[in-house]
Write an enzyme that holds these catalytic residues in place. Structure first.
Site, short mmCIF file in Angstrom:
data_model
loop_
_atom_site.label_atom_id
_atom_site.label_comp_id
_atom_site.label_asym_id
_atom_site.label_seq_id
_atom_site.Cartn_x
_atom_site.Cartn_y
_atom_site.Cartn_z
N ARG A 152 1.24 -5.01 -5.72
CA ARG A 152 1.31 -6.20 -4.94
C ARG A 152 1.60 -7.44 -6.05
O ARG A 152 1.06 -7.44 -7.02
CB ARG A 152 0.06 -6.62 -4.35
N SER A 153 2.42 -8.40 -5.92
CA SER A 153 2.85 -9.37 -6.62
C SER A 153 2.85 -10.72 -6.20
O SER A 153 3.74 -11.19 -5.11
CB SER A 153 4.24 -8.87 -6.99
N THR B 136 3.69 3.14 5.48
CA THR B 136 2.33 2.44 5.54
C THR B 136 1.55 3.54 6.44
O THR B 136 1.95 4.05 7.48
CB THR B 136 2.03 1.12 6.24
N ILE B 137 0.49 4.00 6.05
CA ILE B 137 -0.50 4.95 6.97
C ILE B 137 -1.08 4.23 8.13
O ILE B 137 -1.59 4.72 9.15
CB ILE B 137 -1.52 5.47 6.14
N ASP B 138 -1.00 2.68 8.20
CA ASP B 138 -1.69 1.96 9.22
C ASP B 138 -0.93 1.69 10.48
O ASP B 138 -1.86 1.51 11.48
CB ASP B 138 -1.97 0.55 8.82
N GLU C 151 -11.49 0.03 10.02
CA GLU C 151 -11.65 -0.93 8.90
C GLU C 151 -11.86 -2.20 9.28
O GLU C 151 -12.71 -2.94 8.86
CB GLU C 151 -10.53 -0.85 7.91
N GLY D 17 0.85 -1.18 -0.02
CA GLY D 17 -0.10 0.10 -0.26
C GLY D 17 0.61 1.27 -0.09
O GLY D 17 1.88 1.37 0.70
N ARG E 196 -6.51 -1.49 8.28
CA ARG E 196 -6.46 -2.94 8.32
C ARG E 196 -6.77 -3.58 9.34
O ARG E 196 -7.96 -3.17 9.91
CB ARG E 196 -5.22 -3.66 7.42
N ARG F 189 -27.62 15.07 13.99
CA ARG F 189 -27.34 13.60 13.41
C ARG F 189 -26.24 12.82 14.07
O ARG F 189 -25.25 13.54 14.76
CB ARG F 189 -27.03 13.97 11.92
N ASP G 246 4.68 -4.97 6.26
CA ASP G 246 5.05 -6.13 6.78
C ASP G 246 5.44 -7.15 5.51
O ASP G 246 6.30 -7.67 5.52
CB ASP G 246 4.05 -6.74 7.59
N GLY H 40 -12.34 14.23 18.69
CA GLY H 40 -13.34 13.96 19.86
C GLY H 40 -14.29 13.10 19.47
O GLY H 40 -15.75 13.51 19.89
N ASP I 84 0.89 -0.09 11.52
CA ASP I 84 0.58 -1.52 11.92
C ASP I 84 1.95 -2.49 12.05
O ASP I 84 2.00 -3.88 11.77
CB ASP I 84 -0.47 -2.33 11.40
P1 ADP Z 1 2.63 -4.58 2.64
O1 ADP Z 1 4.02 -4.46 2.25
O2 ADP Z 1 1.90 -3.26 2.52
O3 ADP Z 1 2.15 -5.26 3.98
P2 ADP Z 1 1.66 -6.57 1.04
O4 ADP Z 1 1.19 -7.65 2.26
O5 ADP Z 1 0.60 -6.70 -0.11
O6 ADP Z 1 1.55 -5.32 1.38
O7 ADP Z 1 2.91 -7.15 0.69
C1 ADP Z 1 3.72 -6.68 -0.45
C2 ADP Z 1 4.41 -7.51 -1.41
O8 ADP Z 1 5.52 -8.15 -0.77
C3 ADP Z 1 3.26 -8.70 -1.83
O9 ADP Z 1 2.61 -8.48 -3.13
C4 ADP Z 1 4.58 -9.77 -2.18
O10 ADP Z 1 5.00 -9.67 -3.66
C5 ADP Z 1 5.50 -9.65 -1.35
N1 ADP Z 1 5.34 -10.55 -0.19
C6 ADP Z 1 4.46 -10.56 0.58
N2 ADP Z 1 4.45 -11.26 1.48
C7 ADP Z 1 5.31 -12.27 1.23
C8 ADP Z 1 6.18 -13.32 1.65
N3 ADP Z 1 5.68 -14.04 2.46
N4 ADP Z 1 7.18 -13.94 0.99
C9 ADP Z 1 7.63 -13.02 0.00
N5 ADP Z 1 7.22 -11.93 -0.55
C10 ADP Z 1 6.07 -11.57 0.14
#
Ligand code: ADP
Length: 319
Positions: free
Chosen positions: A72-73, A125-127, A222, A11, A171, A162, A103, A185, A129
């Site tokens: 995201r891949s 990340t904005i979250d 969320e 994100g 997340r 209202r 993460d 508030g 987390d």
């Molecule tokens: P964020 O980094 O915001 O937590 P994602 O969880 O979608 O976002 O992770 C981003 C990208 O990091 C994924 O699309 C993937 O390519 C890679 N990724 C996520 N989890 C794993 C993993 N367990 N092992 C290897 N690559 C990962």
């Protein structure tokens, strides 16, 4: 280390550009070659990579989003995808990578480090987390966006006596909801970390109605969701007209705040220094206003508790 790459993944968050700038400028100042990788790990696998220089990152410090785009891949998580990425690094002579993301992106960075390409993660990340760090790049800008949006909602909520139920991002984490709820508030804050019941929300509203309160803003994380239904139930139970608003992706955009730019600059610089020291498989973090670093394995196994004392204070003073 003479050649490094930088990418943004997962994100997007305001301040990512300021961080890319810091990475490129630090590396440039130390005589290193820097590649920018488009669209996260996708670009690494597909060799969608270009050489950056001091001027490639001019005038981006104030821009939201990421000039390197993000993605995201799924393929990158496979052995085939990972090997493809390693091959591209070898072909280009990339000896280290700075990964700005969350993460998930750090898990990818850990796997790449295991394959012999040292990676440094920067929390973007904005979250907020990510457990190993008190702060993640993008949080402050996002909180300010939420506050400014909810202030507008409050105006119209007040005019019509209202109740407005606002869903904010985060997340599975309630951090954004708690902090923004405190800042606006909110009459009630609903987060995954604190059990709640509709009865309790109604009871509290009825109590404050007796104290002449006429309008309400309820902030919902969320991870709880269901704001339309919640607004409906509140209207049925209290007779107060109730609407719901999902703020959505507006929360991710916008020019980064001063705080996000500053943290981005410090973390970006720190990450390049780690690579120069020959370190990899590390995550940059902020602990008590200091920039520190952790092993990625250690970072990913940490837990972080939400400050429930803040929650109690928010509840106590929003009557
Ligand atoms: P964020 O980094 O915001 O937590 P994602 O969880 O979608 O976002 O992770 C981003 C990208 O990091 C994924 O699309 C993937 O390519 C890679 N990724 C996520 N989890 C794993 C993993 N367990 N092992 C290897 N690559 C990962």
């Amino acid at each position: 280390m003479k050649t490094i790459a930088v990418l943004t993944s997962g994100g997007d968050a305001p301040g990512m550009n300021a961080c890319i700038r810091a990475v490129v400028r630090t590396a440039g100042a130390r005589g290193m070659k820097v590649y920018g990788v488009n669209r996260g790990y996708n670009g690494l696998m597909e060799d969608d990579i270009y050489e950056m220089n001091l001027r490639t990152v001019s005038d981006i410090i104030d821009r939201g989003g990421t000039i390197l785009y993000s993605a995201r891949s799924l393929k990158f998580k496979t052995e085939e995808g990972m090997n493809q990425a390693v091959e591209v690094c070898k072909k280009r002579g990339i000896e280290g990578i700075v990964v700005i993301g969350g993460d998930g992106s750090f898990r990818g960075a850990r796997d790449l480090s295991l394959k012999g390409i040292p990676c440094i993660g920067i929390p973007g990340t904005i979250d907020n987390d990510i457990c190993c760090t008190d702060y993640t790049i993008g949080l402050d800008t996002c909180l300010n966006t939420i506050v400014s949006m909810v202030d507008r909602v409050r105006d119209t909520s007040e005019s019509h006596d209202r109740c407005t139920v606002v869903e904010v991002m985060g997340r599975k984490a309630g951090y954004l909801a708690l902090e923004s709820g405190l800042a606006v508030g909110a009459s009630y804050i609903i987060i995954p970390e604190k059990p709640y019941s509709l009865e309790d929300v109604i009871k509290r509203m009825n109590y404050t109605l007796k104290l002449d309160k006429r309008h309400f803003v309820i902030v919902v994380a969320e991870g709880i969701g269901g704001v339309a239904n919640l607004a409906k139930r509140i209207e049925e139970e209290t007779g107060i007209e109730s609407k719901s608003v999902v703020l959505g992706h507006v929360q991710r955009g916008g020019s980064p705040s001063a705080k996000d730019r500053i943290v981005a600059a410090l973390m970006g610089n720190y990450a390049v220094n780690l690579l120069l020291e020959g370190k990899g498989n590390r995550v940059v973090a902020m602990k008590k206003d200091e920039i520190v670093d952790y092993d990625i394995y250690e970072a990913l196994s940490m837990t972080k508790d939400i400050n429930l004392n803040e929650y109690d204070i928010a509840m106590e003073i929003s009557i």
